[in-house]
Motif scaffolding. Structure first.
Motif, PDB file in Angstrom:
ATOM      1  N   LEU A 236      -0.516   4.689   5.283  1.00 35.09           N
ATOM      2  CA  LEU A 236       0.543   5.682   5.968  1.00 35.09           C
ATOM      3  C   LEU A 236      -0.109   6.041   7.328  1.00 35.09           C
ATOM      4  O   LEU A 236       0.320   6.124   8.446  1.00 35.09           O
ATOM      5  CB  LEU A 236       0.522   6.855   5.092  1.00 35.09           C
ATOM      6  N   THR A 237      -1.650   6.536   7.320  1.00 32.98           N
ATOM      7  CA  THR A 237      -2.046   6.900   8.766  1.00 32.98           C
ATOM      8  C   THR A 237      -2.140   5.761   9.489  1.00 32.98           C
ATOM      9  O   THR A 237      -1.779   6.086  10.694  1.00 32.98           O
ATOM     10  CB  THR A 237      -3.624   7.402   8.342  1.00 32.98           C
ATOM     11  N   ALA A 238      -2.499   4.715   9.155  1.00 28.08           N
ATOM     12  CA  ALA A 238      -2.389   3.700  10.227  1.00 28.08           C
ATOM     13  C   ALA A 238      -1.108   3.330  10.612  1.00 28.08           C
ATOM     14  O   ALA A 238      -0.749   2.988  11.825  1.00 28.08           O
ATOM     15  CB  ALA A 238      -2.873   2.256   9.315  1.00 28.08           C
TER      16      ALA A 238
ATOM     17  N   GLY B 236       0.966  -1.131  -0.041  1.00 29.75           N
ATOM     18  CA  GLY B 236       0.296   0.058   0.177  1.00 29.75           C
ATOM     19  C   GLY B 236       0.911   1.304   0.013  1.00 29.75           C
ATOM     20  O   GLY B 236       0.313   2.240   0.571  1.00 29.75           O
ATOM     21  N   ARG B 237       2.118   1.346  -0.431  1.00 32.90           N
ATOM     22  CA  ARG B 237       3.083   2.316  -0.611  1.00 32.90           C
ATOM     23  C   ARG B 237       2.112   3.496  -1.157  1.00 32.90           C
ATOM     24  O   ARG B 237       1.909   3.416  -2.325  1.00 32.90           O
ATOM     25  CB  ARG B 237       4.193   1.975  -1.320  1.00 32.90           C
ATOM     26  N   GLY B 238       2.217   4.759  -0.382  1.00 33.40           N
ATOM     27  CA  GLY B 238       1.869   5.747  -0.984  1.00 33.40           C
ATOM     28  C   GLY B 238       0.457   6.177  -0.649  1.00 33.40           C
ATOM     29  O   GLY B 238      -0.212   7.402  -0.857  1.00 33.40           O
ATOM     30  N   ILE B 239      -0.364   5.123  -0.193  1.00 31.35           N
ATOM     31  CA  ILE B 239      -1.587   5.267  -0.014  1.00 31.35           C
ATOM     32  C   ILE B 239      -1.804   5.864   1.525  1.00 31.35           C
ATOM     33  O   ILE B 239      -1.312   5.288   2.332  1.00 31.35           O
ATOM     34  CB  ILE B 239      -2.692   4.037  -0.144  1.00 31.35           C
ATOM     35  N   GLU B 240      -2.830   6.958   1.556  1.00 30.77           N
ATOM     36  CA  GLU B 240      -2.908   7.732   3.001  1.00 30.77           C
ATOM     37  C   GLU B 240      -3.507   6.845   3.848  1.00 30.77           C
ATOM     38  O   GLU B 240      -3.159   7.100   5.051  1.00 30.77           O
ATOM     39  CB  GLU B 240      -3.444   8.844   2.587  1.00 30.77           C
TER      40      GLU B 240
ATOM     41  N   TRP C 268       3.492  15.461   7.599  1.00 36.75           N
ATOM     42  CA  TRP C 268       4.246  14.192   7.638  1.00 36.75           C
ATOM     43  C   TRP C 268       5.736  14.210   8.006  1.00 36.75           C
ATOM     44  O   TRP C 268       6.053  13.463   9.122  1.00 36.75           O
ATOM     45  CB  TRP C 268       3.956  12.943   6.736  1.00 36.75           C
ATOM     46  N   THR C 269       6.234  15.139   7.593  1.00 40.15           N
ATOM     47  CA  THR C 269       7.738  15.452   7.871  1.00 40.15           C
ATOM     48  C   THR C 269       8.019  15.919   9.079  1.00 40.15           C
ATOM     49  O   THR C 269       8.858  15.630   9.746  1.00 40.15           O
ATOM     50  CB  THR C 269       8.381  16.276   6.817  1.00 40.15           C
ATOM     51  N   GLU C 270       7.149  16.831   9.591  1.00 40.98           N
ATOM     52  CA  GLU C 270       7.220  17.432  10.939  1.00 40.98           C
ATOM     53  C   GLU C 270       6.713  16.210  12.165  1.00 40.98           C
ATOM     54  O   GLU C 270       7.452  16.338  13.083  1.00 40.98           O
ATOM     55  CB  GLU C 270       6.138  18.528  11.189  1.00 40.98           C
TER      56      GLU C 270
ATOM     57  N   VAL D 104       6.982   6.818   7.228  1.00 44.00           N
ATOM     58  CA  VAL D 104       7.002   8.256   6.629  1.00 44.00           C
ATOM     59  C   VAL D 104       7.931   8.141   5.530  1.00 44.00           C
ATOM     60  O   VAL D 104       7.680   8.500   4.414  1.00 44.00           O
ATOM     61  CB  VAL D 104       7.128   9.413   7.523  1.00 44.00           C
ATOM     62  N   ASP D 105       9.246   7.531   5.789  1.00 53.62           N
ATOM     63  CA  ASP D 105      10.347   7.450   4.768  1.00 53.62           C
ATOM     64  C   ASP D 105       9.545   6.521   3.486  1.00 53.62           C
ATOM     65  O   ASP D 105       9.962   6.498   2.470  1.00 53.62           O
ATOM     66  CB  ASP D 105      11.491   6.743   5.362  1.00 53.62           C
ATOM     67  N   TRP D 106       9.188   5.287   3.796  1.00 53.89           N
ATOM     68  CA  TRP D 106       8.406   4.525   3.066  1.00 53.89           C
ATOM     69  C   TRP D 106       7.612   4.871   2.027  1.00 53.89           C
ATOM     70  O   TRP D 106       7.675   4.826   0.759  1.00 53.89           O
ATOM     71  CB  TRP D 106       7.878   3.223   3.768  1.00 53.89           C
ATOM     72  N   HIS D 107       6.668   5.797   2.543  1.00 58.45           N
ATOM     73  CA  HIS D 107       5.610   6.410   1.676  1.00 58.45           C
ATOM     74  C   HIS D 107       5.923   7.739   0.881  1.00 58.45           C
ATOM     75  O   HIS D 107       5.028   8.064   0.277  1.00 58.45           O
ATOM     76  CB  HIS D 107       4.555   6.464   2.798  1.00 58.45           C
ATOM     77  N   THR D 108       7.045   8.290   1.432  1.00 61.57           N
ATOM     78  CA  THR D 108       7.703   9.578   0.682  1.00 61.57           C
ATOM     79  C   THR D 108       7.880   9.182  -0.948  1.00 61.57           C
ATOM     80  O   THR D 108       8.792   8.160  -0.927  1.00 61.57           O
ATOM     81  CB  THR D 108       8.729  10.017   1.394  1.00 61.57           C
TER      82      THR D 108
END
Length: 241
Positions: A36-38, A29-33, A201-203, A237-241
């Motif tokens: 990422l949120t989970a 699910g890379r890049g899917i919000e 997400w970066t913050e 965060v790194d994975w989904h960036t």
């Protein structure tokens, strides 16, 4: 056992996936919000609340008083990822938040966008604001946007625009379509900036790294557990960036 409900982060994510094409979730699910949120907020839910999840609200932007109220009760907060749809107003217009964070005197409705380029639907923010006020039941409401980049945000048909401005331009139409006419100007916020907050997400990645680095001396096993949870956030965060 019959009274148990699907409230776990993984369970809620799986329910969301069940309504979609599973092929979208290849490569994890890379890049899917939703994923990422989970992957970010599940560890944050387990880490010491004040140090980590509380820091998310401390470092947020906008709605200072509402954020402070959330932080004051963060230890009592209950987080729900991908909650059930909210039926807004007499016309039962469906709104699907990405998350709720509920405390005794506050309610946070969270809308998360992926790190890569994304956009809001034209009336999405206004619908979520009306849903938030409907569900808050007198508690302090806060609309938290978790974004890939600072505002202005991209909104369909409106272009790059500040979130509060996007709501102002569409709120009347949303009130009409939902039938929530009881939400007069006296009941909705006069200054949307008091209700809308955002963080990137970066913050979140940076604050988790900062907080993990400042942890006090802990027993070996506990220290390792907390650092693994913190690393799970930064890696996601790194994975989904």
């Amino acid at each position: 056992m019959d009274n148990l409900t699907n409230e776990s982060t993984i369970g809620r994510l799986l329910e969301e996936i069940s309504w979609q094409k599973a092929v979208r979730y290849r490569q994890g699910g890379r890049g899917i919000e939703d994923v990422l949120t989970a992957e970010v907020f599940m560890p944050l839910d387990y880490l010491p609340r004040d140090l980590f999840l509380g820091e998310v609200f401390r470092r947020g932007h906008g709605a200072d008083r509402a954020r402070a109220a959330v932080v004051a009760e963060i230890e009592d907060a209950q987080f729900t990822l991908l909650p059930d749809e909210v039926l807004v107003g007499p016309n039962a217009v469906k709104v699907q938040p990405d998350g709720y964070l509920s405390t005794p005197s506050t309610l946070v409705l969270m809308e998360a966008k992926r790190i890569r380029r994304s956009s809001f639907q034209t009336k999405q923010l206004a619908r979520e604001l009306v849903a938030l006020y409907q569900e808050s039941n007198g508690r302090t409401p806060l609309l938290l946007l978790v974004l890939g980049a600072p505002p202005p945000v991209l909104v369909d048909t409106l272009g790059r625009i500040e979130p509060a401005r996007a709501i102002s331009l569409t709120i009347d139409e949303v009130i009409e379509e939902t039938g929530a006419t009881q939400m007069t100007e006296d009941e909705l916020p006069t200054d949307l900036e008091d209700t809308i907050s955002w963080i990137t997400w970066t913050e979140i990645r940076e604050l988790v790294m900062d907080q993990a680095a400042s942890l006090p001396d802990l027993p070996h096993g506990l220290d390792g557990t907390m650092r693994r949870l913190a690393a799970a956030v930064t890696s996601a965060v790194d994975w989904h960036t």
